[in-house]
Design a protein around this motif. Structure first.
Motif, PDB file in Angstrom:
ATOM      1  N   GLN A 213       0.867  -1.156  -0.050  1.00 25.05           N
ATOM      2  CA  GLN A 213       0.029  -0.025  -0.093  1.00 25.05           C
ATOM      3  C   GLN A 213       0.905   1.157  -0.064  1.00 25.05           C
ATOM      4  O   GLN A 213       0.488   2.293  -0.634  1.00 25.05           O
ATOM      5  CB  GLN A 213      -0.665   0.008   1.018  1.00 25.05           C
ATOM      6  N   ARG A 214       2.038   1.192   0.765  1.00 24.79           N
ATOM      7  CA  ARG A 214       2.844   2.429   0.866  1.00 24.79           C
ATOM      8  C   ARG A 214       3.337   2.560  -0.609  1.00 24.79           C
ATOM      9  O   ARG A 214       3.708   3.961  -1.207  1.00 24.79           O
ATOM     10  CB  ARG A 214       3.812   2.308   1.924  1.00 24.79           C
ATOM     11  N   ARG A 217       0.702   4.176  -3.319  1.00 20.48           N
ATOM     12  CA  ARG A 217       0.403   5.296  -2.965  1.00 20.48           C
ATOM     13  C   ARG A 217       1.599   6.290  -3.357  1.00 20.48           C
ATOM     14  O   ARG A 217       1.356   7.535  -4.132  1.00 20.48           O
ATOM     15  CB  ARG A 217       0.391   5.631  -1.447  1.00 20.48           C
ATOM     16  N   SER A 221       1.493   9.014  -6.645  1.00 18.90           N
ATOM     17  CA  SER A 221       2.029  10.352  -6.562  1.00 18.90           C
ATOM     18  C   SER A 221       2.850  11.061  -7.267  1.00 18.90           C
ATOM     19  O   SER A 221       3.047  12.034  -7.423  1.00 18.90           O
ATOM     20  CB  SER A 221       2.248  10.604  -5.077  1.00 18.90           C
ATOM     21  N   ASP A 243      -8.575   0.215  -4.745  1.00 17.11           N
ATOM     22  CA  ASP A 243      -8.872   1.408  -3.610  1.00 17.11           C
ATOM     23  C   ASP A 243      -7.646   2.426  -3.943  1.00 17.11           C
ATOM     24  O   ASP A 243      -7.934   3.875  -3.731  1.00 17.11           O
ATOM     25  CB  ASP A 243      -8.457   0.794  -2.096  1.00 17.11           C
ATOM     26  N   LEU A 244      -6.362   2.080  -4.518  1.00 11.73           N
ATOM     27  CA  LEU A 244      -5.363   3.129  -4.204  1.00 11.73           C
ATOM     28  C   LEU A 244      -4.941   3.407  -6.015  1.00 11.73           C
ATOM     29  O   LEU A 244      -4.082   4.615  -6.159  1.00 11.73           O
ATOM     30  CB  LEU A 244      -4.283   2.459  -3.671  1.00 11.73           C
TER      31      LEU A 244
END
Length: 358
Positions: A213-214, A217, A221, A243-244
Motif C-alpha cells: 500500500q505504501r 500510494r 503520487s 482502492d489506491l
C-alpha cells in the motif's frame, strides 16, 4: 534467511544456451575460469536473416542482478565492488545478448530433433532478430547500487525499482526515501515489482500489505507506472489496487499466473492501460490456465518477459533464463493465439512502448 536470498533458489542453474564469441580478455578479468573456457567454445557459424528491417523484441522484466549473483557464485551482490559487477556484466552482455548470441541461441544447430521443433526457425523470419531493450527489475535493496550505477549505463537497459513482497519485512523509511530518489532517474520507467505473495509468505502478511500500500500510494503520487507481483493473493491484490490506483493507470501484471476471474476483475476496472506479462512458464507442462488466459486476452494487452534468471522456456528449462530467450516465449504466444511469430513480436514491441515509453 534473508528474503532476497531465498528467491535465488527458484530458478534453474546452468548456462544460457549457445552463445556468441567470447569478449576480450579485459572484459573477462573477473569471470570464473570455467566460464571463460565455455565462452571460448561458442560456435559462430549461424546464418542471420538478411531482411532490411530488424524484428525487435523487448524483455519487459529481467533481474540482471540475480543473473550475475549466480554467475559470481554468491546469493547477493551486496558488498561486491562496482568494478567487479561492471566487468561481469559486460562479459555477460557480450556473451549472451549481442545479435549473434541471440541468433545462436535460437538456431537449431547442434540440438536434438525433438528439441529443435520448440525453438525458432530463423528461415521463416523476414529480418534479423534484435534485442531492442530490457527492463531491469530492481526489487531487492542490494541491487540498488549495480542497477543505478552499472546496468542502466547501457543504452538498451531501463529500470524499475520497488520492494518485492518477499522482502516486505525489510521495507522502512530509509529504503522508501531511496526509492523516491531513484524515481527521478531519467531511465527509471516504473515502480516495482511490488505486490503480495501469500504462496511463499517469506514476509509476514501484515508487512506485505503495508509495504504494498505504501508503494502504490507513492507510485501514483510520482506518476510512475506499476509492476505488480501477485501470487495466491488475488482478492487482496485486486481490492488494494482498486482502492489506491486510478482506473487509467499504466499497470504491468508481471508473470501472470492467475485465472480468468482475476483477468476479468482487473479488466473491469483498469482496462485502458493494463498489460499482462508472460514468461517461459507458458511452455511448461500443465499450463491449461495460462493457455486459457492468453486466449482470452487481446494481443494488444500482452507483454513478453523472462523474469531471468528464473523460468527459462522449454526446451531450455533448467538453464538461466535470459533476454535472448524472449522469441521462444513469443512463438508459444503465437501458437496459442493462432498468429505468426512476427505478429507477436511487432505487437508486443508496440505494447512495451505504450506501457514504458521505450
Amino acid at each position: 534467511n534473508k528474503p532476497r536470498n531465498a528467491r535465488l533458489g527458484q530458478g534453474g542453474g546452468g548456462g544460457g544456451g549457445k552463445k556468441a564469441k567470447s569478449p576480450s580478455a579485459s572484459s573477462t578479468a573477473n569471470v570464473p575460469k570455467q566460464q571463460q573456457q565455455q565462452q571460448q567454445q561458442i560456435p559462430t557459424a549461424v546464418e542471420i536473416p538478411t531482411g532490411d528491417v530488424p524484428l525487435e523484441f523487448v524483455d519487459s522484466h529481467v533481474h540482471f542482478d540475480l543473473i550475475l549473483a549466480r554467475d559470481m557464485e554468491s546469493g547477493t551482490l551486496a558488498g561486491v565492488s562496482q568494478e567487479a559487477v561492471n566487468s561481469q556484466y559486460k562479459s555477460y552482455w557480450d556473451t549472451h545478448l549481442t545479435p549473434l548470441a541471440v541468433q545462436t541461441l535460437l538456431t537449431h544447430q547442434g540440438r536434438k530433433a525433438k528439441e529443435a521443433a520448440a525453438l525458432i526457425d530463423l528461415s521463416q523470419l523476414s529480418g534479423p532478430l534484435k534485442l531492442a531493450a530490457c527492463v531491469q527489475i530492481c526489487c531487492f535493496q542490494p541491487a540498488f547500487m549495480p542497477t543505478e550505477h552499472v546496468f542502466v549505463d547501457r543504452p538498451e537497459v531501463y529500470a524499475a525499482y520497488g520492494i518485492h513482497p518477499h522482502a516486505a519485512s525489510e521495507y522502512n523509511d530509509e529504503i522508501e526515501n531511496k526509492l523516491v530518489q531513484l524515481m527521478s532517474h531519467p531511465k527509471t520507467v516504473a515502480w516495482g515489482e511490488c505486490g503480495l505473495d501469500f504462496f511463499k509468505n517469506l514476509s509476514e502478511r501484515d508487512a506485505q500489505l503495508e509495504a504494498f500500500q505504501r508503494q502504490l500510494r507513492l507510485a501514483v503520487s510520482l506518476n510512475k507506472p506499476l509492476v505488480i507481483h501477485t501470487r495466491a493473493a488475488d482478492d487482496d491484490t485486486l481490492q488494494i489496487m482498486k482502492d489506491l490506483v486510478p482506473p487509467d493507470w499504466k499497470i504491468h501484471m508481471h508473470c501472470f499466473g492467475s485465472g480468468p476471474d482475476m483477468v476479468r476483475g482487473l479488466m473491469d476496472f483498469f482496462k485502458p492501460n493494463l498489460f499482462f506479462g508472460f514468461t517461459g512458464c507458458i511452455t511448461f507442462g500443465n499450463t491449461e490456465q495460462h493457455t486459457e488466459v492468453v486466449k482470452m486476452l487481446p494481443l494488444e494487452m500482452i507483454l513478453l518477459e523472462t523474469d531471468g534468471p528464473f523460468m527459462a522456456p522449454v526446451p531450455l528449462r533448467g538453464k538461466v533464463a535470459q533476454p535472448a530467450m524472449i522469441p521462444i516465449v513469443a512463438k508459444k504466444i503465437g501458437e496459442i493465439k493462432g498468429v505468426s511469430l512476427e505478429t507477436v513480436l511487432n505487437t508486443t514491441r508496440h505494447n512495451t512502448t505504450r506501457m514504458y515509453g521505450i
